[in-house]
Design an enzyme around this catalytic site. Structure first.
Site, PDB file in Angstrom:
ATOM      1  N   SER A   1       0.824  -1.207   0.000  1.00 40.35           N
ATOM      2  CA  SER A   1       0.000   0.000   0.000  1.00 40.35           C
ATOM      3  C   SER A   1       0.863   1.265   0.000  1.00 40.35           C
ATOM      4  O   SER A   1       1.921   1.310   0.625  1.00 40.35           O
ATOM      5  CB  SER A   1      -0.929   0.002   1.208  1.00 40.35           C
ATOM      6  OG  SER A   1      -0.210  -0.129   2.392  1.00 40.35           O
TER       7      SER A   1
ATOM      8  N   GLN B   1       1.697   4.592   1.426  1.00 39.69           N
ATOM      9  CA  GLN B   1       1.501   4.970   2.820  1.00 39.69           C
ATOM     10  C   GLN B   1       2.465   6.058   3.243  1.00 39.69           C
ATOM     11  O   GLN B   1       3.413   6.382   2.527  1.00 39.69           O
ATOM     12  CB  GLN B   1       1.715   3.749   3.712  1.00 39.69           C
ATOM     13  CG  GLN B   1       3.064   3.087   3.481  1.00 39.69           C
ATOM     14  CD  GLN B   1       3.229   1.806   4.291  1.00 39.69           C
ATOM     15  OE1 GLN B   1       3.962   1.763   5.243  1.00 39.69           O
ATOM     16  NE2 GLN B   1       2.515   0.765   3.900  1.00 39.69           N
TER      17      GLN B   1
ATOM     18  N   HIS C   1       4.074   7.651   7.262  1.00 39.85           N
ATOM     19  CA  HIS C   1       4.092   7.423   8.708  1.00 39.85           C
ATOM     20  C   HIS C   1       4.163   8.760   9.416  1.00 39.85           C
ATOM     21  O   HIS C   1       4.833   9.676   8.943  1.00 39.85           O
ATOM     22  CB  HIS C   1       5.276   6.552   9.093  1.00 39.85           C
ATOM     23  CG  HIS C   1       5.310   5.265   8.324  1.00 39.85           C
ATOM     24  ND1 HIS C   1       4.365   4.296   8.496  1.00 39.85           N
ATOM     25  CD2 HIS C   1       6.129   4.823   7.345  1.00 39.85           C
ATOM     26  CE1 HIS C   1       4.614   3.297   7.662  1.00 39.85           C
ATOM     27  NE2 HIS C   1       5.679   3.596   6.947  1.00 39.85           N
TER      28      HIS C   1
ATOM     29  N   LYS D   1       7.564   6.110  13.138  1.00 38.04           N
ATOM     30  CA  LYS D   1       7.943   4.833  12.538  1.00 38.04           C
ATOM     31  C   LYS D   1       8.922   5.035  11.398  1.00 38.04           C
ATOM     32  O   LYS D   1       8.585   4.829  10.232  1.00 38.04           O
ATOM     33  CB  LYS D   1       6.693   4.100  12.033  1.00 38.04           C
ATOM     34  CG  LYS D   1       6.973   2.636  11.679  1.00 38.04           C
ATOM     35  CD  LYS D   1       5.817   2.026  10.918  1.00 38.04           C
ATOM     36  CE  LYS D   1       6.094   0.560  10.617  1.00 38.04           C
ATOM     37  NZ  LYS D   1       5.594   0.149   9.322  1.00 38.04           N
TER      38      LYS D   1
ATOM     39  N   GLU E   1      11.653   4.144   8.773  1.00 36.43           N
ATOM     40  CA  GLU E   1      11.937   2.882   8.084  1.00 36.43           C
ATOM     41  C   GLU E   1      13.086   3.088   7.112  1.00 36.43           C
ATOM     42  O   GLU E   1      13.203   4.154   6.516  1.00 36.43           O
ATOM     43  CB  GLU E   1      10.739   2.453   7.211  1.00 36.43           C
ATOM     44  CG  GLU E   1       9.522   2.062   7.940  1.00 36.43           C
ATOM     45  CD  GLU E   1       8.347   1.806   6.997  1.00 36.43           C
ATOM     46  OE1 GLU E   1       7.517   0.998   7.370  1.00 36.43           O
ATOM     47  OE2 GLU E   1       8.261   2.417   5.917  1.00 36.43           O
TER      48      GLU E   1
ATOM     49  N   HIS F   1       5.127   6.705   0.290  1.00 38.89           N
ATOM     50  CA  HIS F   1       6.026   5.714  -0.316  1.00 38.89           C
ATOM     51  C   HIS F   1       5.295   4.385  -0.466  1.00 38.89           C
ATOM     52  O   HIS F   1       4.273   4.149   0.177  1.00 38.89           O
ATOM     53  CB  HIS F   1       7.281   5.525   0.548  1.00 38.89           C
ATOM     54  CG  HIS F   1       6.975   5.077   1.949  1.00 38.89           C
ATOM     55  ND1 HIS F   1       6.702   5.963   2.965  1.00 38.89           N
ATOM     56  CD2 HIS F   1       6.859   3.848   2.501  1.00 38.89           C
ATOM     57  CE1 HIS F   1       6.459   5.304   4.077  1.00 38.89           C
ATOM     58  NE2 HIS F   1       6.537   4.011   3.845  1.00 38.89           N
TER      59      HIS F   1
ATOM     60  N   ARG G   1      -2.599   5.153   5.248  1.00 39.60           N
ATOM     61  CA  ARG G   1      -2.597   4.571   3.899  1.00 39.60           C
ATOM     62  C   ARG G   1      -3.293   5.448   2.865  1.00 39.60           C
ATOM     63  O   ARG G   1      -4.228   6.168   3.177  1.00 39.60           O
ATOM     64  CB  ARG G   1      -3.249   3.195   3.925  1.00 39.60           C
ATOM     65  CG  ARG G   1      -2.426   2.173   4.687  1.00 39.60           C
ATOM     66  CD  ARG G   1      -3.032   0.771   4.601  1.00 39.60           C
ATOM     67  NE  ARG G   1      -2.204  -0.172   5.356  1.00 39.60           N
ATOM     68  CZ  ARG G   1      -2.263  -0.313   6.667  1.00 39.60           C
ATOM     69  NH1 ARG G   1      -3.111   0.405   7.373  1.00 39.60           N
ATOM     70  NH2 ARG G   1      -1.460  -1.162   7.290  1.00 39.60           N
TER      71      ARG G   1
ATOM     72  N   LYS H   1      -7.319  -1.885   3.010  1.00 42.57           N
ATOM     73  CA  LYS H   1      -7.462  -1.465   4.408  1.00 42.57           C
ATOM     74  C   LYS H   1      -7.969  -0.037   4.541  1.00 42.57           C
ATOM     75  O   LYS H   1      -8.091   0.694   3.565  1.00 42.57           O
ATOM     76  CB  LYS H   1      -6.107  -1.611   5.119  1.00 42.57           C
ATOM     77  CG  LYS H   1      -5.678  -3.039   5.285  1.00 42.57           C
ATOM     78  CD  LYS H   1      -4.408  -3.098   6.096  1.00 42.57           C
ATOM     79  CE  LYS H   1      -3.861  -4.524   6.170  1.00 42.57           C
ATOM     80  NZ  LYS H   1      -2.466  -4.541   6.582  1.00 42.57           N
TER      81      LYS H   1
END
Ligand code: ZN
Length: 427
Positions: free
Chosen positions: A107, A109, A111, A134, A136, A276, A295, A301
């Site tokens: 997806s 998304q 953060h 979050k 990453e 991203h 998302r 979702k």
């Protein structure tokens, strides 16, 4: 337990993973635990190597024991005082290290950063399960393809002018306003970002059935007039439409975000509030322990469109600026190459250690002041904590390494380089 011991990760079978033994996740998990059979019809998406309660790593020679059990038996030894004081847990690692084998787009998304994470969690704890940020980072282990950040404003404008369905979806008025506005030198950078936000918001707020109608026409156009898109973009739209027919991501992703290609060893650090999505390939991923995801597309979702549209940075940095360039690792020495990926956050760094395909090369890493997880991604060799017995280190093997422990590694494979990835936390 000694300072260096083998562990088993936990494979996750999400639908977007590569199938059966095509998946690096399946191969690594099987190589590390031959009792685990690979179902050739099943997707193997992620291999989790950490203490997350949803899929915790266990000790190789006693699977009833979790890594977190060992850590909590002596937190000072296994996490170190500085990590305990900074993150407040005596059981869990501050990071989660993963292997991902991606067959279908994940997806789109973003953060939240720490302050937005706290706000969202307070307001809607069901969709935002914790208050953490979050960060990453992805390091490619094969050729890897992703969406990362918004394209430059004029590139989006060019697509808006060229692709009728994109123009219709955004609407003639807004498309014109954007076209004129972004090239006006009197308009501030911030006002130009607002125009980008308006275009993105318009797409995200359009009802799904309307988006699907424009998408179907656009996909047809990629066949009839591929020159409008160029071959790379036409192919991308067709591929992702097969995976998510008529999805809004075909517009907000394919036409608005940077389409990035990473070679093995190249890395991408995903800043907070930047859109991203991973598209294909195998990667090492490291993240802070959090589940906060906002998302936008290619997902069945929950989509929090309002939060998404209002919280993105709308910066349009070139792809090269988003890459996390490796630097030297001053505590590595010997016959291996060390590449350190050190993003601007506290929770983790990732180190790649690579030996040529030659037997008997030896290299040493001095200790770091925090916990580490190490995985062998190709080749074979041995690894030993200083003054301890050497252990086999073959493709797929995973180890936990306690703070302040020096390790010696030696290569054995002549057909492939001996490559290890190490995630660690040091403050
Ligand atoms: Zn993400």
């Amino acid at each position: 337990m000694s300072s260096l011991f083998p562990i088993l990760g936990a494979a996750q079978n999400y639908a977007w993973g590569k199938i059966g033994s095509q998946s690096a996740v399946a191969r690594y998990a099987h190589d590390n635990d031959p009792s685990l059979s690979i179902d050739e019809s099943e997707p193997f998406a992620e291999l989790w190597m950490g203490t997350h309660p949803k899929a915790p790593a266990v000790i190789s020679n006693d699977k009833s024991k979790k890594l977190s059990d060992v850590i909590s038996s002596d937190p000072e030894k296994y996490l170190g005082q500085s990590v305990i004081s900074r993150f407040g847990s005596k059981t869990e690692l501050p990071f989660l290290f993963k292997v991902l084998s991606i067959n279908k787009v994940l997806s789109i998304q973003a953060h939240p950063d720490k302050s937005l994470g706290a706000q969202l969690h307070a307001k809607d704890p069901d969709h935002y399960p914790d208050s953490n940020h979050k960060p990453e980072m992805a390091v490619a282990i094969t050729d890897f393809e992703a969406f990362c950040g918004f394209q430059p404003l004029d590139q989006i404008d060019a697509l808006l002018q060229k692709i009728p369905e994109f123009h219709q979806l955004v609407g003639a008025d807004l498309a014109q306003k954007y076209h004129v506005g972004i090239s006006k030198s009197s308009l501030s950078k911030n006002d130009k970002k607002k125009l980008l936000q308006a275009v993105f918001g318009q797409i995200m707020k359009t009802p799904e059935d309307v988006v699907a109608k424009y998408a179907a026409n656009m996909v047809a156009r990629t066949n009839q007039q591929p020159e409008v898109f160029g071959s790379v973009l036409a192919d991308l739209i067709q591929r992702l439409n097969q995976q998510f027919p008529g999805d809004v991501g075909l517009f907000c992703g394919c036409l608005m975000l940077n389409h990035c290609f990473l070679k093995s060893g190249e890395a991408m650090f995903l800043q907070a509030r930047e859109p991203h999505a991973y598209i294909s390939g195998d990667i090492m991923e490291c993240m802070a322990a959090s589940d906060n995801v906002i998302r936008a597309g290619f997902t069945p979702k929950f989509k929090d469109v309002e939060t998404l549209v209002s919280s993105l940075t709308y910066s349009t940095d070139p792809v090269e600026d988003q890459k996390q360039k490796p630097v030297a690792f001053s505590r590595g020495s010997g016959d291996a190459q060390f590449a350190l990926y050190d993003p601007p956050i506290d929770e983790f760094s990732v180190l790649q250690v690579k030996f040529d395909s030659k037997k008997g090369n030896v290299a040493t890493m001095k200790g770091v002041d925090g916990p580490s997880i190490i995985i062998v991604t190709e080749g074979s060799g041995e690894i030993a904590a200083k003054d301890e017995k050497a252990q086999k280190a073959e493709t797929g093997h995973i180890f936990f390494l306690a703070p302040r422990t020096e390790v010696v590694m030696s290569s054995k494979s002549t057909d492939a380089p001996f490559t290890l990835y190490r995630a660690f936390c040091e403050l």
